[in-house]
Each structure stands twice: as structure tokens, then as C-alpha cells.
Write a protein that holds these residues in place. Structure first.
Motif, PDB file in Angstrom:
ATOM      1  N   ALA A 116      47.119  25.107  38.152  1.00  0.00           N
ATOM      2  CA  ALA A 116      46.333  24.992  36.923  1.00  0.00           C
ATOM      3  C   ALA A 116      46.653  26.189  36.034  1.00  0.00           C
ATOM      4  CB  ALA A 116      44.844  24.947  37.245  1.00  0.00           C
ATOM      5  N   ILE A 117      47.332  25.919  34.932  1.00  0.00           N
ATOM      6  CA  ILE A 117      47.651  26.949  33.947  1.00  0.00           C
ATOM      7  C   ILE A 117      46.424  27.102  33.053  1.00  0.00           C
ATOM      8  CG2 ILE A 117      49.196  27.622  32.070  1.00  0.00           C
ATOM      9  CD1 ILE A 117      50.576  27.272  34.836  1.00  0.00           C
ATOM     10  N   VAL A 118      45.991  28.336  32.849  1.00  0.00           N
ATOM     11  CA  VAL A 118      44.799  28.589  32.036  1.00  0.00           C
ATOM     12  C   VAL A 118      45.232  29.226  30.719  1.00  0.00           C
ATOM     13  CG1 VAL A 118      42.577  29.774  31.922  1.00  0.00           C
ATOM     14  CG2 VAL A 118      43.394  28.853  34.110  1.00  0.00           C
ATOM     15  N   GLN A 119      44.743  28.648  29.627  1.00  0.00           N
ATOM     16  CA  GLN A 119      45.148  29.051  28.283  1.00  0.00           C
ATOM     17  C   GLN A 119      43.906  29.281  27.422  1.00  0.00           C
ATOM     18  OE1 GLN A 119      46.875  25.840  25.885  1.00  0.00           O
ATOM     19  NE2 GLN A 119      48.548  27.220  25.359  1.00  0.00           N
ATOM     20  N   GLN A 120      43.915  30.373  26.654  1.00  0.00           N
ATOM     21  CA  GLN A 120      42.824  30.626  25.706  1.00  0.00           C
ATOM     22  C   GLN A 120      42.862  29.535  24.640  1.00  0.00           C
ATOM     23  OE1 GLN A 120      39.912  31.456  24.788  1.00  0.00           O
ATOM     24  NE2 GLN A 120      40.047  33.677  24.756  1.00  0.00           N
ATOM     25  N   TRP A 121      41.761  28.877  24.409  1.00  0.00           N
ATOM     26  CA  TRP A 121      41.758  27.675  23.567  1.00  0.00           C
ATOM     27  C   TRP A 121      42.082  27.942  22.111  1.00  0.00           C
ATOM     28  CZ3 TRP A 121      38.235  26.213  19.668  1.00  0.00           C
ATOM     29  CH2 TRP A 121      37.174  27.090  19.471  1.00  0.00           C
ATOM     30  N   TYR A 122      41.688  29.073  21.546  1.00  0.00           N
ATOM     31  CA  TYR A 122      41.903  29.254  20.106  1.00  0.00           C
ATOM     32  C   TYR A 122      43.169  30.037  19.771  1.00  0.00           C
ATOM     33  CZ  TYR A 122      39.500  33.737  20.809  1.00  0.00           C
ATOM     34  OH  TYR A 122      39.128  34.972  21.262  1.00  0.00           O
ATOM     35  N   THR A 123      43.719  30.814  20.717  1.00  0.00           N
ATOM     36  CA  THR A 123      44.975  31.526  20.446  1.00  0.00           C
ATOM     37  C   THR A 123      46.165  30.853  21.106  1.00  0.00           C
ATOM     38  OG1 THR A 123      44.797  32.940  22.405  1.00  0.00           O
ATOM     39  CG2 THR A 123      43.784  33.756  20.345  1.00  0.00           C
ATOM     40  N   ARG A 124      45.907  30.024  22.098  1.00  0.00           N
ATOM     41  CA  ARG A 124      46.928  29.364  22.924  1.00  0.00           C
ATOM     42  C   ARG A 124      47.672  30.346  23.824  1.00  0.00           C
ATOM     43  NH1 ARG A 124      44.351  25.002  22.799  1.00  0.00           N
ATOM     44  NH2 ARG A 124      44.598  23.656  21.019  1.00  0.00           N
ATOM     45  N   ASP A 125      47.152  31.571  23.979  1.00  0.00           N
ATOM     46  CA  ASP A 125      47.750  32.533  24.906  1.00  0.00           C
ATOM     47  C   ASP A 125      47.602  32.017  26.334  1.00  0.00           C
ATOM     48  OD1 ASP A 125      48.313  34.306  22.839  1.00  0.00           O
ATOM     49  OD2 ASP A 125      46.493  35.490  23.157  1.00  0.00           O
ATOM     50  N   VAL A 126      48.677  32.122  27.120  1.00  0.00           N
ATOM     51  CA  VAL A 126      48.610  31.766  28.535  1.00  0.00           C
ATOM     52  C   VAL A 126      47.978  32.942  29.265  1.00  0.00           C
ATOM     53  CG1 VAL A 126      49.929  31.199  30.596  1.00  0.00           C
ATOM     54  CG2 VAL A 126      50.597  30.240  28.384  1.00  0.00           C
ATOM     55  N   LEU A 127      46.889  32.681  29.976  1.00  0.00           N
ATOM     56  CA  LEU A 127      46.130  33.748  30.611  1.00  0.00           C
ATOM     57  C   LEU A 127      46.464  33.933  32.085  1.00  0.00           C
ATOM     58  CD1 LEU A 127      42.640  32.994  29.027  1.00  0.00           C
ATOM     59  CD2 LEU A 127      44.372  34.641  28.258  1.00  0.00           C
ATOM     60  N   VAL A 174      44.376  24.011  31.609  1.00  0.00           N
ATOM     61  CA  VAL A 174      42.945  24.176  31.376  1.00  0.00           C
ATOM     62  C   VAL A 174      42.775  25.123  30.198  1.00  0.00           C
ATOM     63  CG1 VAL A 174      40.735  24.835  32.385  1.00  0.00           C
ATOM     64  CG2 VAL A 174      42.534  23.887  33.854  1.00  0.00           C
ATOM     65  N   THR A 175      42.226  24.623  29.103  1.00  0.00           N
ATOM     66  CA  THR A 175      41.955  25.492  27.965  1.00  0.00           C
ATOM     67  C   THR A 175      40.532  26.013  28.106  1.00  0.00           C
ATOM     68  OG1 THR A 175      41.433  23.545  26.628  1.00  0.00           O
ATOM     69  CG2 THR A 175      43.622  24.481  26.378  1.00  0.00           C
ATOM     70  N   VAL A 176      40.384  27.308  27.846  1.00  0.00           N
ATOM     71  CA  VAL A 176      39.110  27.976  28.100  1.00  0.00           C
ATOM     72  C   VAL A 176      38.716  28.879  26.949  1.00  0.00           C
ATOM     73  CG1 VAL A 176      39.523  27.994  30.605  1.00  0.00           C
ATOM     74  CG2 VAL A 176      40.122  30.016  29.250  1.00  0.00           C
ATOM     75  N   ASP A 177      37.446  29.215  26.924  1.00  0.00           N
ATOM     76  CA  ASP A 177      36.945  30.317  26.120  1.00  0.00           C
ATOM     77  C   ASP A 177      36.765  31.458  27.110  1.00  0.00           C
ATOM     78  OD1 ASP A 177      35.802  32.023  24.318  1.00  0.00           O
ATOM     79  OD2 ASP A 177      34.025  30.800  23.945  1.00  0.00           O
ATOM     80  N   GLN A 178      37.708  32.388  27.103  1.00  0.00           N
ATOM     81  CA  GLN A 178      37.733  33.491  28.068  1.00  0.00           C
ATOM     82  C   GLN A 178      36.824  34.614  27.594  1.00  0.00           C
ATOM     83  OE1 GLN A 178      39.626  33.946  31.084  1.00  0.00           O
ATOM     84  NE2 GLN A 178      38.294  35.718  31.231  1.00  0.00           N
ATOM     85  N   VAL A 179      35.937  35.058  28.466  1.00  0.00           N
ATOM     86  CA  VAL A 179      35.087  36.214  28.197  1.00  0.00           C
ATOM     87  C   VAL A 179      35.648  37.378  28.999  1.00  0.00           C
ATOM     88  CG1 VAL A 179      32.782  37.197  28.427  1.00  0.00           C
ATOM     89  CG2 VAL A 179      33.059  34.778  27.811  1.00  0.00           C
ATOM     90  N   GLY A 180      36.122  38.422  28.327  1.00  0.00           N
ATOM     91  CA  GLY A 180      36.684  39.575  29.024  1.00  0.00           C
ATOM     92  C   GLY A 180      38.100  39.316  29.502  1.00  0.00           C
ATOM     93  N   ALA A 181      38.537  40.145  30.439  1.00  0.00           N
ATOM     94  CA  ALA A 181      39.898  40.064  30.972  1.00  0.00           C
ATOM     95  C   ALA A 181      40.067  38.818  31.830  1.00  0.00           C
ATOM     96  CB  ALA A 181      40.199  41.306  31.801  1.00  0.00           C
TER      97      ALA A 181
END
Length: 125
Positions: free
Chosen positions: A21-32, A88-95
Motif C-alpha cells: 500500500a503506497i501512501v500519498q498526501q492527498w493535496y500535494t501528491r507527495d509519496v509518503l 492510499v491517499t491520506v491527510d497526513q498529520v505530522g511526520a
């Protein structure tokens, strides 16, 4: 059959019952980061609004942010064209990374030979 059950039939899990599962910040599209999910972690992610992974080393479920506070709120989940990887696109809080960095891909940038796109190449998108 529910939508969740139908989605589970489309996922091509590995022989050990996992899917990356690749996790990506939803609004920047950065791969986290990348984590592993089994069917239960996928079910929890799809129904609880928070991302759950399966830890291969600890052999247990873990929900990002439960101990660190760096929570991943689900914004979307997509299956790739082969059915063997989730985005999985997410709203990441913190690191996102356990090392405390924004993304797990900050620490060790490599130096590949860069390709140059010929001027004749069509954009297509």
C-alpha cells in the motif's frame, strides 16, 4: 456481496496474503511511505477512516499515529491496473516516517543517470 467484499475479490494478494500500500498526501501528491496490508488491514482502512497496516516484523496490526500522534486520515483508496498494489491517499498529520521525517523517501536519495525526453515525444496527457 458488499462493495468491500467485491473490492477484496479484486485485490491480488501475495502468497503470504499481503498487498503493498503506497501512501500519498492527498493535496500535494507527495509519496509518503509504503506499508503492507492483509485483507483485515484493508477492511479496517476502508471502514474506519484511518490507515491500518500489517507489521511483518511484529506480526500484528498497527494503525499509523496511535503511538506517535502522526495520524493518517483516509481520503481515498485505489487499486492499480494489475490489482496487486494499493494507493492510499491520506491527510497526513505530522511526520509520515518512523524516523520523524515528512516522508520515508527523504533519507537516502540515490543518483541515477537522468534520461532526457526527446522533443519529438508526444505528451499524451
Amino acid at each position: 456481496m458488499t462493495g468491500l467484499d467485491e473490492a477484496l475479490t479484486r485485490i491480488r494478494f501475495t502468497d503470504t496474503g499481503l498487498v503493498p500500500a503506497i501512501v500519498q498526501q492527498w493535496y500535494t501528491r507527495d509519496v509518503l511511505m509504503m506499508g503492507w496490508m492483509d485483507a483485515e488491514a484493508f477492511r479496517r482502512t476502508m471502514t474506519e477512516g484511518r490507515v491500518t497496516f500489517w507489521s511483518r516484523s511484529r506480526q500484528e496490526y498497527w494503525r499509523k499515529g496511535d503511538s506517535s500522534g502522526n495520524i493518517q486520515f483516509v481520503r481515498g483508496v485505489a487499486l492499480d491496473c494489475d490489482g496487486d498494489t494499493l494507493l492510499v491517499t491520506v491527510d497526513q498529520v505530522g511526520a509520515a516516517c518512523h524516523t520523524g521525517t515528512y516522508t520515508c523517501f527523504d533519507a537516502d536519495p540515490l543518483a541515477p543517470v537522468l534520461g532526457e525526453r526527446p522533443e519529438s515525444a508526444a505528451d499524451g496527457w
